[in-house]
Design an enzyme around this catalytic site. Structure first.
Site, PDB file in Angstrom:
ATOM      1  N   SER A 165       6.823  -8.516  -1.688  1.00 48.34           N
ATOM      2  CA  SER A 165       5.911  -7.981  -0.517  1.00 48.34           C
ATOM      3  C   SER A 165       5.292  -9.636  -0.081  1.00 48.34           C
ATOM      4  CB  SER A 165       5.056  -6.950  -1.628  1.00 48.34           C
ATOM      5  OG  SER A 165       4.628  -6.222   0.084  1.00 48.34           O
ATOM      6  N   ASP A 193      13.926  -0.431   2.453  1.00 44.73           N
ATOM      7  CA  ASP A 193      12.618  -1.086   1.978  1.00 44.73           C
ATOM      8  C   ASP A 193      11.719  -0.284   3.382  1.00 44.73           C
ATOM      9  OD1 ASP A 193      10.572  -2.073   1.575  1.00 44.73           O
ATOM     10  OD2 ASP A 193      11.348  -3.389   0.972  1.00 44.73           O
ATOM     11  N   HIS A 219      11.214  -0.834  -2.667  1.00 43.37           N
ATOM     12  CA  HIS A 219      10.178  -2.215  -2.315  1.00 43.37           C
ATOM     13  C   HIS A 219      10.148  -2.785  -3.632  1.00 43.37           C
ATOM     14  CE1 HIS A 219       7.600  -4.793  -0.209  1.00 43.37           C
ATOM     15  NE2 HIS A 219       6.638  -4.127  -0.918  1.00 43.37           N
TER      16      HIS A 219
END
Length: 494
Positions: free
Chosen positions: A208, A431, A460
């Site tokens: 991320s 995502d 994700h």
């Protein structure tokens, strides 16, 4: 001798040590790169039980004034057990920004094959401004600055006042320290860690926001980058406000998908027999929360935060049942029934609505300190209004004003990432946090990278979270052998 040689090598690379506006030369930073590292017990049950050690690395608060104030950056280490085939060190970041990273290397080790994890010293790190690394704490009355603007102009005006107040609180409590809590400075800290540990290069796993940090590191220190894996990637040109705006449409699509799933199980959740009915129920709850906040246990849930209780569970399709049960609880509470939230829901509400146990002001410092955003509230209001037709639930969140509009201007320009450093990028097409196109764009910006696509999966953060033999094999093979997959590798759900 190995550590000294690595330090000397670092000091002779013109672009490798420190580049960027107003940053001191390498010769003035030698005391940080040459510092001794003292390992000790972590004082944390999980880390100590796993056999980890911890240390503190001294770094400048302001790299343009290395003789000035310093801070301590906390790191953890799981030593390589295969000493004959030891590759070096692997740093990591779990995302956020604002995520504490000392434990993340435990997760990394669990996700890798033993053949791979045994070859690296796995290094966890609390980035500056977070956790044990000189944490920023603005004592906010709420948990974070990312929430919905609500339904009307009055709601938005309240959001403007609140965000301005959050920025003032941080400036008043933390002073100019917040200006130095940035991704570029964290990347510089990583290079100090590398040199202090006596390594010529570092490998890295970022998830991320951690992908942005990793990409920035490769841009600033290309000759210090070894094997780099970026999971669920951010497009550096969109970071961070653009990435948040990108979340609106994909989360609306995920909500539709969840609504269809829930409608097929109306006997369990009683939220509607069609996806359209379920979505209408959710939107009706948001309108009701605007008229009168909904009591969930000891908490009052209004139209600003109700969408965020959906947002937190949409990144993983395996949470469909969890989200449906949560919405059922909210619906019961809206009907006047006494509701005691589940522990995870109660903890989430307590954090979001009150900032307990600790707010994410460190996250705000990074986001606001990295890149400038529009400052005129009218710009945000117009953008929100344009989004409502197609994004009725998440448009007011994805386009809302934040404390960054009232933050001091960033001290450095946003990093332009464009290099040929080899890297492996992993991205799911559905995502909801970092949209697929962002991974594609990062792949284009890093011409030496390979992109692994996980097709038709809402997820994700993939590696180690969603069992997938194709993705797992690509990551483990790269970390083990340095072999990147063929261009255009597409994986499917197991």
């Amino acid at each position: 001798m190995k550590r000294v040689a690595a330090v000397l090598a670092a000091l002779t690379v013109g672009t490798g040590v420190l580049t960027g506006t107003g940053v001191a030369g390498a010769e003035t930073l030698s005391r940080f790169y040459e510092q001794a590292v003292e390992w000790k017990a972590c004082g944390d049950a999980a880390l100590d039980q796993a056999g980890a050690q911890c240390a503190e690395i001294t770094v400048p608060l302001d790299y343009s004034e290395p003789q000035g104030r310093t801070i301590k950056v906390a790191i953890s280490r799981l030593k390589a057990t295969d000493t004959k085939r030891r590759r070096g060190i692997m740093l990591s970041n779990p995302g956020g920004p604002g995520g504490e990273g000392l434990h993340f290397m435990l997760y990394i080790r669990g996700a890798m094959t033993p053949e791979v994890s045994s070859r690296y010293d796995l290094i966890g790190m609390d980035p500056r401004g977070v956790g044990r690394s000189a944490a920023i704490d603005c004592a906010w009355p709420i948990g974070h600055m990312l929430w919905s603007a609500g339904l009307d102009r009055a709601d938005f005006s309240e959001a403007v006042r609140t965000q301005a107040d959050l920025a003032r609180r941080c400036a008043r409590k933390e002073g100019d320290r917040i200006a130095h809590i940035t991704t570029r400075n964290t990347a510089r800290d990583m290079d100090v860690v590398r040199a202090a540990l006596g390594e010529a290069k570092l490998s890295y796993f970022g998830m991320s926001y951690g992908t942005y940090l990793g990409a920035v590191f490769t841009q600033m220190f290309p000759h210090r980058s070894d094997r780099i894996v970026l999971d669920s990637a951010i497009d550096p040109t969109a970071y961070m406000a653009g990435s948040i705006r990108n979340q609106g449409p994909i989360n609306e699509a995920a909500l539709d998908e969840w609504a269809d799933w829930t409608a097929a199980r109306d006997a369990d959740y009683h939220l509607g027999t069609t996806g359209r009915q379920v979505r209408a129920r959710v939107e009706g709850l948001i309108r009701q929360a605007a008229d009168s906040p909904i009591r969930i246990g000891e908490h009052l849930l209004d139209e600003r935060f109700l969408p965020m209780t959906l947002f937190t569970l949409l990144p993983d399709a395996r949470y469909n049942a969890h989200l449906a049960a949560r919405v059922r609880q909210i619906a019961d509470a809206a009907e006047g029934k006494p509701v005691q939230p589940t522990k995870d829901f109660d903890d989430e509400l307590r954090f979001t609505l009150t900032g307990r146990p600790q707010d994410l002001s460190g996250q705000a410092a990074v986001i606001c300190g990295d890149a400038a955003v529009p400052r005129d509230p009218r710009w945000y209001w117009r953008t929100i209004q344009r989004s409502r037709a197609s994004q009725p639930v998440f448009g007011p969140y994805a386009n809302n004003i934040t404390a960054c509009a009232f933050w001091p201007s960033p001290r450095e320009p946003k990093t332009t990432v464009r290099n040929d450093v080899p890297a492996l990028i992993v991205q799911a097409t559905r995502d909801t946090r970092t949209v697929y196109q962002e991974g594609v764009n990062l792949h284009r910006a890093m011409s030496g990278s390979r992109l692994v696509t996980l097709q038709d999966v809402r997820m994700h953060g993939i590696f180690g979270r969603l069992p997938n033999a194709c993705v797992d094999n690509a990551v483990n093979t790269y970390f083990r052998d340095g072999t990147l997959p063929a261009a255009g590798l597409t994986c499917h759900a197991d």
